[in-house]
Design a protein around this motif. Structure first.
Motif, mmCIF file in Angstrom:
data_model
loop_
_atom_site.group_PDB
_atom_site.id
_atom_site.type_symbol
_atom_site.label_atom_id
_atom_site.label_comp_id
_atom_site.label_asym_id
_atom_site.label_seq_id
_atom_site.Cartn_x
_atom_site.Cartn_y
_atom_site.Cartn_z
ATOM 1 N N THR C 267 27.315 30.384 50.202
ATOM 2 C CA THR C 267 26.074 30.997 50.675
ATOM 3 C C THR C 267 25.463 30.222 51.841
ATOM 4 N N SER C 268 25.622 28.881 51.844
ATOM 5 C CA SER C 268 24.987 28.110 52.927
ATOM 6 C C SER C 268 25.770 28.230 54.233
ATOM 7 N N SER C 303 19.212 28.027 49.159
ATOM 8 C CA SER C 303 18.357 26.870 48.881
ATOM 9 C C SER C 303 18.143 26.688 47.379
ATOM 10 N N GLN C 304 18.626 27.629 46.580
ATOM 11 C CA GLN C 304 18.412 27.529 45.133
ATOM 12 C C GLN C 304 19.565 26.804 44.460
ATOM 13 N N LYS C 305 19.201 25.921 43.543
ATOM 14 C CA LYS C 305 20.207 25.092 42.879
ATOM 15 C C LYS C 305 21.356 25.919 42.340
ATOM 16 N N GLU C 306 21.016 27.063 41.739
ATOM 17 C CA GLU C 306 22.040 27.842 41.046
ATOM 18 C C GLU C 306 23.017 28.513 42.005
ATOM 19 N N TYR C 307 22.614 28.695 43.235
ATOM 20 C CA TYR C 307 23.425 29.501 44.148
ATOM 21 C C TYR C 307 24.004 28.739 45.319
ATOM 22 N N LYS C 308 23.556 27.508 45.534
ATOM 23 C CA LYS C 308 23.934 26.846 46.779
ATOM 24 C C LYS C 308 25.424 26.566 46.895
ATOM 25 N N THR C 309 26.132 26.484 45.757
ATOM 26 C CA THR C 309 27.572 26.232 45.847
ATOM 27 C C THR C 309 28.391 27.486 45.536
ATOM 28 N N LYS C 310 27.729 28.619 45.415
ATOM 29 C CA LYS C 310 28.448 29.842 45.043
ATOM 30 C C LYS C 310 28.943 30.598 46.286
ATOM 31 N N ASP C 311 29.892 31.494 46.039
ATOM 32 C CA ASP C 311 30.357 32.400 47.084
ATOM 33 C C ASP C 311 29.212 33.311 47.541
ATOM 34 N N PHE C 312 29.300 33.732 48.792
ATOM 35 C CA PHE C 312 28.186 34.514 49.364
ATOM 36 C C PHE C 312 28.021 35.882 48.705
ATOM 37 N N SER C 313 29.001 36.350 47.938
ATOM 38 C CA SER C 313 28.820 37.626 47.226
ATOM 39 C C SER C 313 27.896 37.472 46.022
ATOM 40 N N ALA C 314 27.497 36.224 45.707
ATOM 41 C CA ALA C 314 26.582 35.988 44.589
ATOM 42 C C ALA C 314 25.190 36.561 44.851
ATOM 43 N N VAL C 315 24.955 37.055 46.061
ATOM 44 C CA VAL C 315 23.670 37.710 46.324
ATOM 45 C C VAL C 315 23.478 38.892 45.365
#
Lengths: 325, 325, 325, 325
Positions: C267-268, C303-315
């Motif tokens: 995501t970043s 910027s959220q802890k839960e999502y910062k290392t996830k793939d961009f489809s996690a939106v």
């Protein structure tokens, strides 16, 4: 443009007053109206009969009668106030073929009744219903409120009133609304009460998110929030959301931000009002890009467990939530 | 966090004052400073030598000297004010290895000079340059302005000042800025002048679009614009863009909306400030969704022939442009 | 428009090849180039000397030399590949007065060197650096990649290459890039590799959010997600984000959505590419409203802890997070 | 979730077929159904009697009868297709107490009729009406179309069908829809035809704006549009709006962009479908931020004289309109 007749509704010196919709807002409004409205007879209706009975019990003996349908209220009353959750309820309460207010007026042969709808609903429904009431020989005014349950209890609501003419507005204001509210504004013809409310609240919803984004940006860039708010409030960025209801904790006392966003005007109510604004914009071919984005932000915030019961200024907190600063 | 030394710059009672950047803002600012600043000697520089000569000619005989480079200004002056279009110009004027201000300070062995940058630029460049100045033994303050060319001419600008300490702020305010501005605000440490300005102007840009959408929506739904503005201005939607600078023609006199959006603060200046805000948000991991949409709207508006020279409240007109109402 | 000289760089049959920047992408790229590139001598540099030593140790004995500065790499090599995190690093590695690549070229009197920058950076920096290299008598191509660390390891990256002419493109492709990638595209002149990448990734970022909003809407309205995806994929809503990388769990196997959004493109990284697109849009006076909103959404998510290392489809997941359905 | 009865409607081998709504879409659809549908008797209704008479005259002698109300159509027919502009018209045609289809079914004592609504309307209305039809002992399917007037004339429409069960879907498909369309998709239960259509079209509307922003950005940054489209179409930004219907003139032949955006799917139809998507999102508490921004962009574009009759890919041109490049 819709033209309503410039009719004049005479209200008896001791009118019978009705109230339909005794929810979180309607119940305390009705209590105030019974206590201060000067009528000797009230007729009320709610989908929950026990709630209506409770209101009757809380009032003086014999003062309040509970009706079985809205139409019974209309049959008995000179003036009826309605306070309902959304457009479909208003349509049903006013226009249902057998149990609606208009059906009751017809059954009783009553003309020149004053019906005052304080629900916040879409402009189109408000005007449709007003036309049906007018066809039945009576008058409907739209008079949505702001001020929340605290204002309803304290009798300090703001009413934004659409009325076919100034005389009717003055009558309704002096005889009815003044007992439930403090600031009573004539917004023009029928439907304009709703227009004024959604316009103000769209402006407010956008401003609150803007204030939250701005305060958050400044704080993350290293500014003291009180200093930043002070600069904005004496400059061209000043608005009610920065100078009176600042969403950043520590800037103002006695606002929801100072008590973890409890109390106040809920995120889901803001989402509802923004939805009405976006729909009205579509109907009138108006572009409201920021309004639409604000609507989606409040949709998302108000759907989350942590925020659904919070004040709408909690969008400041949501912007930071779970973030690594 | 960046820590600047708490050094104290003594300014002589009759300082030599420099000015770099004599554009639409800088020229009238410099004129005021020469006229009211109490110095007996000025040194100025602009990329256009004729403009600098014109300033010298407009001042008293022998009062103003024209330098060939920024470094010559720094060599000669106790205090230097800079007013430049964007970050790269500031970087060049301060840091160029041979012609920059810092090079001039070094060449002259000058310490404790006061450099005041009134350009509106990105926070990162401002702090970078301030650090380089500090390393050279002098002090830089960022002091971006609002008020436009009218304010520059009248000497009524607002200065938002980032200063390493209150003493330096007071010195610069009393000896320099007060001759060019009316409202001079200490925003905290170096860089915070820029932060305060972009925060206020992001809030302003969003509010102005919101006010335009709201007024347009209300008018299309049939409300009188003055009545609508009056209601909002006594309610929670109130902001500077509705009560002082309303974008809807006919609501207020003496605002750009009353004269086809001439004068005022141009759409492209607002686009520039919103761009700085969005970049600063990215750097600080802040979310500014409405700020970003506002930036795009001003990007689009300011790129159109009809709007590029208009006041930023012309977004109201753009929302309606070429539309069938 | 920028005009680069149509110079021709002859590469020796056994060139000395350099590599600067041995991070998560650069390390496996360099490994592939050493293994397959046909050179008998390599010189590498990284800010972390141990990482560079590790690469040398992992290669054949004596094949790879570790340099102390980028300029040492340039002094020794016919071709240099650079892979750096952002624009300022590229500027520093190429242009630093003493340790930069261009300084090394000058020191060695080397002309006609081929410098290939595979970093993803802003177009303006890319063109600035290319001009400086050209002034020094050599050639820089921009060749940003897509394909992630998996593609870097497998040697299956896509290179989007800006080159002053087709001949140079072909030389670089056949002698260098083909050993690290599979799909190597000539995008026009220098800088256009960056343009192609940010354009594709802006389109991708918007599409992925759109696919997430659409799938979420359909599912909440009662549709089976596989059925909905099937309909869209045979209709006009079809896109890579719906037919190849669907963000809704259960629609496709072997995509990040099928494994709680692990792996893939973070995501970043999407937030970074969208930031480059928005900045380039500002520079070129282009309006990218959806691009700007997508940027803010990825800013917030990443910027959220839960999502910062996830793939961009996690939106897709973020849209539902903590919500009461 | 809404549960419709799994009833089976037998259609006679020579059914009487009705058609209500002979507008730009309905008229050519009805013509095809009369020509190919195998029925020996048709009954049609339109609010404009001359249009209905014209259809009758254009068909074989005695084949088509013109009814005076929708209820007359229902009294006479085994199957009725409706094609109406918006939700309120559907509500009226089906549910009007005296002239509606359901009233006609009741009057004729008809059960097991098949009513097929091809209008594009809101999901809530579609489900409401279907329930009323079911209460009357018949079945309603929602079957909105895509393909435009050209598809209606050529009989190549796509139907997205919500049906209470597969058997009814197959019956309606084979006996009715196949004569007007080419691609007939079962989307699940009643209402899901509408869901599939608004989901696909929201995805499409966002993609088209994204493609326009992306192509515009690339071209302004100096890329050849055909080259850029080629790169995107073989990469992860690929979508129908870039590879089949590219909005940038010069990229593809035979698309609206190649003929000044004439023909195709109008901007106001896209605005309407996006409005339905945004409303459905609000009802289902779904967040559709990009969908909402796309809605506002099409609102603005479609309200302008120059664009209101253009294909929806004209948003590319609107982004550049009147701009100084």
């Amino acid at each position: 443009m819709l033209q309503f007749r410039r009719m004049y509704s005479q209200v008896p010196s001791k009118p019978v007053i009705g109230f339909v919709g005794l929810g979180q807002m309607g119940y305390p409004m009705a209590l105030n109206l019974v206590a201060k409205g000067g009528a000797t007879s009230f007729v009320v209706y709610d989908t929950s009969a026990p709630v209506a009975e409770r209101l009757a019990a809380a009032s003086g003996a014999g003062l309040v009668t509970v009706a079985k349908t809205p139409s019974e209220v209309a049959e008995a009353c000179d003036v009826v106030v309605t306070m309902l959750p959304a457009g479909p309820h208003v349509r049903d309460v006013y226009l249902h073929a057998s149990t609606g207010l208009v059906a009751g007026l017809a059954r009783a042969g009553r003309k020149n009744a004053l019906l005052v709808d304080s629900s916040t609903i879409d402009v189109a429904t408000s005007k449709d219903v007003a036309r049906a009431v007018e066809s039945a020989g009576s008058v409907m005014l739209d008079a949505p409120v702001s001020g929340g349950t605290l204002g309803a209890e304290a009798g300090t609501l703001t009413f934004m009133v659409g009325s076919p003419n100034a005389q009717t507005f003055n009558t309704v204001k002096d005889r009815i609304l003044v007992h439930m509210g403090k600031n009573i504004v004539h917004c023009g013809t029928v439907g304009n009460g709703q227009v004024a409310k959604i316009c103000n609240n769209m402006m407010l919803g956008i401003s609150m998110i803007a204030a939250s984004e701005t305060m958050n940006l400044g704080v993350r860039l290293g500014m003291d929030p009180k200093l930043l708010a002070g600069i904005i409030n004496t400059s061209s960025g000043r608005c009610w959301s920065t100078d009176t209801y600042n969403p950043c904790p520590g800037v103002l006392p006695n606002v929801p931000a100072a008590r973890d966003y409890t109390g106040g005007f809920g995120t889901s109510l803001m989402a509802k009002d923004l939805s009405l604004a976006v729909s009205a914009a579509h109907e009138s071919k108006s572009t409201v890009t920021l309004g639409a984005v604000a609507h989606q932000i409040y949709n998302q915030v108000s759907s989350q467990k942590e925020y659904k019961t919070k004040d709408f200024s909690a969008v400041y907190k949501w912007l930071n939530d779970n973030s690594d600063k």
